[in-house]
Design a protein around this motif. Structure first.
Motif, PDB file in Angstrom:
ATOM      1  N   ASP A  34      58.372  51.688   9.534  1.00 40.58           N
ATOM      2  CA  ASP A  34      58.461  53.052   9.000  1.00 40.58           C
ATOM      3  C   ASP A  34      57.448  53.288   7.883  1.00 40.58           C
ATOM      4  OD1 ASP A  34      60.561  53.797  10.676  1.00 40.58           O
ATOM      5  OD2 ASP A  34      62.099  53.203   9.225  1.00 40.58           O
ATOM      6  N   TRP A  35      57.289  52.321   7.012  1.00 40.24           N
ATOM      7  CA  TRP A  35      56.384  52.476   5.874  1.00 40.24           C
ATOM      8  C   TRP A  35      54.934  52.697   6.309  1.00 40.24           C
ATOM      9  CZ3 TRP A  35      57.772  53.318   0.989  1.00 40.24           C
ATOM     10  CH2 TRP A  35      59.041  52.907   0.555  1.00 40.24           C
ATOM     11  N   THR A  36      54.591  52.209   7.497  1.00 38.89           N
ATOM     12  CA  THR A  36      53.193  52.292   7.946  1.00 38.89           C
ATOM     13  C   THR A  36      52.903  53.524   8.800  1.00 38.89           C
ATOM     14  OG1 THR A  36      53.619  50.988   9.951  1.00 38.89           O
ATOM     15  CG2 THR A  36      53.051  49.773   7.936  1.00 38.89           C
ATOM     16  N   ARG A  37      53.893  54.368   9.029  1.00 37.87           N
ATOM     17  CA  ARG A  37      53.663  55.538   9.872  1.00 37.87           C
ATOM     18  C   ARG A  37      52.684  56.505   9.218  1.00 37.87           C
ATOM     19  NH1 ARG A  37      58.725  57.535  13.441  1.00 37.87           N
ATOM     20  NH2 ARG A  37      59.726  55.520  13.838  1.00 37.87           N
ATOM     21  N   PRO A  38      51.788  57.091  10.008  1.00 35.83           N
ATOM     22  CA  PRO A  38      50.836  58.061   9.443  1.00 35.83           C
ATOM     23  C   PRO A  38      51.541  59.371   9.105  1.00 35.83           C
ATOM     24  CG  PRO A  38      50.585  57.935  11.816  1.00 35.83           C
ATOM     25  CD  PRO A  38      51.569  56.852  11.450  1.00 35.83           C
ATOM     26  N   GLY A  43      44.794  60.017   6.497  1.00 40.07           N
ATOM     27  CA  GLY A  43      44.507  58.668   6.041  1.00 40.07           C
ATOM     28  C   GLY A  43      45.611  58.017   5.247  1.00 40.07           C
ATOM     29  N   TRP A  44      46.698  58.732   4.991  1.00 37.03           N
ATOM     30  CA  TRP A  44      47.791  58.200   4.184  1.00 37.03           C
ATOM     31  C   TRP A  44      49.019  57.926   5.051  1.00 37.03           C
ATOM     32  CZ3 TRP A  44      48.271  61.172  -1.130  1.00 37.03           C
ATOM     33  CH2 TRP A  44      47.142  60.888  -1.918  1.00 37.03           C
ATOM     34  N   THR A  45      49.619  56.766   4.838  1.00 33.90           N
ATOM     35  CA  THR A  45      50.869  56.405   5.492  1.00 33.90           C
ATOM     36  C   THR A  45      52.048  56.889   4.643  1.00 33.90           C
ATOM     37  OG1 THR A  45      51.007  54.306   4.311  1.00 33.90           O
ATOM     38  CG2 THR A  45      49.784  54.322   6.413  1.00 33.90           C
ATOM     39  N   VAL A  46      53.249  56.654   5.148  1.00 37.09           N
ATOM     40  CA  VAL A  46      54.455  56.958   4.369  1.00 37.09           C
ATOM     41  C   VAL A  46      54.424  56.228   3.032  1.00 37.09           C
ATOM     42  CG1 VAL A  46      56.959  56.594   4.279  1.00 37.09           C
ATOM     43  CG2 VAL A  46      55.902  57.515   6.353  1.00 37.09           C
ATOM     44  N   LYS A  47      54.026  54.963   3.060  1.00 43.50           N
ATOM     45  CA  LYS A  47      53.945  54.204   1.809  1.00 43.50           C
ATOM     46  C   LYS A  47      52.924  54.823   0.856  1.00 43.50           C
ATOM     47  CE  LYS A  47      52.839  49.694  -0.165  1.00 43.50           C
ATOM     48  NZ  LYS A  47      52.250  48.355   0.075  1.00 43.50           N
ATOM     49  N   ASP A  48      51.803  55.284   1.375  1.00 43.57           N
ATOM     50  CA  ASP A  48      50.781  55.895   0.529  1.00 43.57           C
ATOM     51  C   ASP A  48      51.303  57.161  -0.144  1.00 43.57           C
ATOM     52  OD1 ASP A  48      48.874  53.944   1.178  1.00 43.57           O
ATOM     53  OD2 ASP A  48      48.109  55.100   2.877  1.00 43.57           O
ATOM     54  N   VAL A  49      52.029  57.986   0.626  1.00 41.27           N
ATOM     55  CA  VAL A  49      52.566  59.221   0.039  1.00 41.27           C
ATOM     56  C   VAL A  49      53.612  58.895  -1.021  1.00 41.27           C
ATOM     57  CG1 VAL A  49      53.823  61.359   0.513  1.00 41.27           C
ATOM     58  CG2 VAL A  49      52.053  60.579   2.100  1.00 41.27           C
ATOM     59  N   ALA A  50      54.444  57.897  -0.765  1.00 43.68           N
ATOM     60  CA  ALA A  50      55.420  57.473  -1.770  1.00 43.68           C
ATOM     61  C   ALA A  50      54.717  56.972  -3.029  1.00 43.68           C
ATOM     62  CB  ALA A  50      56.329  56.378  -1.195  1.00 43.68           C
ATOM     63  N   ALA A  51      53.620  56.239  -2.841  1.00 46.34           N
ATOM     64  CA  ALA A  51      52.847  55.764  -3.991  1.00 46.34           C
ATOM     65  C   ALA A  51      52.244  56.931  -4.763  1.00 46.34           C
ATOM     66  CB  ALA A  51      51.750  54.810  -3.513  1.00 46.34           C
TER      67      ALA A  51
END
Length: 273
Positions: A34-38, A43-51
């Motif tokens: 889930d964390w790696t979903r675009p 260019g941002w994954t779920v983890k990137d948006v959370a970050a």
């Protein structure tokens, strides 16, 4: 212009902590996949948006609460480009963190932003909200901007996960926040004093920008004193996507009146671009 040109204040404080809890409940149940979903943020994954959300939180606390001198644009660097750069730098750095570390940091800082806004006098001028004008804006508008950005990214995460939509109650201040960009959007539209431009978001409210001698001002729910110069009507889902440049279906937009003014209204952007 007077801050009253943005219309009556918006109180978003009751929404902050509840939505933060809803997001943390969602993130806490994610799988490694889930964390790696675009997401719709290119260019941002779920983890990137959370970050990115974490960066917004700690940045607000550092600058506003703690008085920390933040970075500024490089010589010749436009402000939107500066924002894009520092956001990308933060996200890239956070890719070094595990999801457990990221969640721990999010849990630590989430409630602190609500406390920060609650201790301020939100009726006094603060920093500009760039998409609403260049001059200092009332702090309540800055707080509403803060909440609306959090809400948008929360929705983006849910859509990437194909999760159930965010509860409707959390969207209550969104249209009322984003439409505060309307007077600034109309700044170059020349019209006689008293002319009005209407924006209706179905199920959320009606707003009218009215031409004054020194520019446009906004009223919520104000009935037009005459036939408006132009009107735009759409639903909330289309509206927030239009305002944030998130692939909106323009076929769900209805316009009346001056076509050029309607076209200008539809350029309204309630994020930094």
């Amino acid at each position: 212009m007077s801050p009253t040109r943005w219309g009556p204040p918006i109180d978003v404080l009751p929404y902050f902590s509840k939505e933060e809890q809803a997001l943390m409940t969602l993130l806490g149940a994610l799988t490694a996949e889930d964390w790696t979903r675009p997401t719709m943020c290119a260019g941002w994954t779920v983890k990137d948006v959370a970050a990115h959300l974490l960066g917004d939180k700690v940045g607000r606390l550092s600058r506003g609460r703690d008085g920390h001198a933040a970075d500024s644009p490089r010589p010749g660097e436009a402000f939107p480009r500066f924002i894009d750069r520092i956001n990308e730098e933060w996200v890239l750095a956070c890719r070094r963190l595990s999801t457990d570390v990221l969640l721990t940091m999010l849990y630590e800082f989430m409630g602190q932003t609500t406390e920060y806004w609650a201790q301020l006098d939100l009726d006094v001028p603060g920093i500009p909200v760039s998409w609403a004008g260049d001059e200092p804006a009332p702090r309540w508008l800055d707080a509403a901007r803060d909440y609306s950005e959090f809400w948008v990214h929360h929705v983006q995460i849910r859509e990437a996960l194909e999760h159930t939509p965010l509860e409707a109650e959390y969207a209550e201040p969104i249209a009322d926040t984003f439409v505060r960009a309307l007077p600034y959007t109309l700044r170059d539209v020349d019209a006689r004093v008293g002319k009005q431009v209407g924006y209706t978001v179905t199920g959320q409210g009606k707003w009218y920008a009215r031409r004054e001698r020194d520019g446009w001002t906004l009223d919520r729910g104000a009935p037009p004193s005459r036939t408006p110069l132009a009107t735009v009507t759409t639903d909330l889902d289309t509206f927030w996507r239009l305002c944030t440049r998130n692939a909106a279906d323009v076929g769900r937009v209805r316009t009346t009146g001056d076509e050029k003014v309607c076209a200008q209204v539809l350029t309204m952007t309630s994020i930094i671009v």
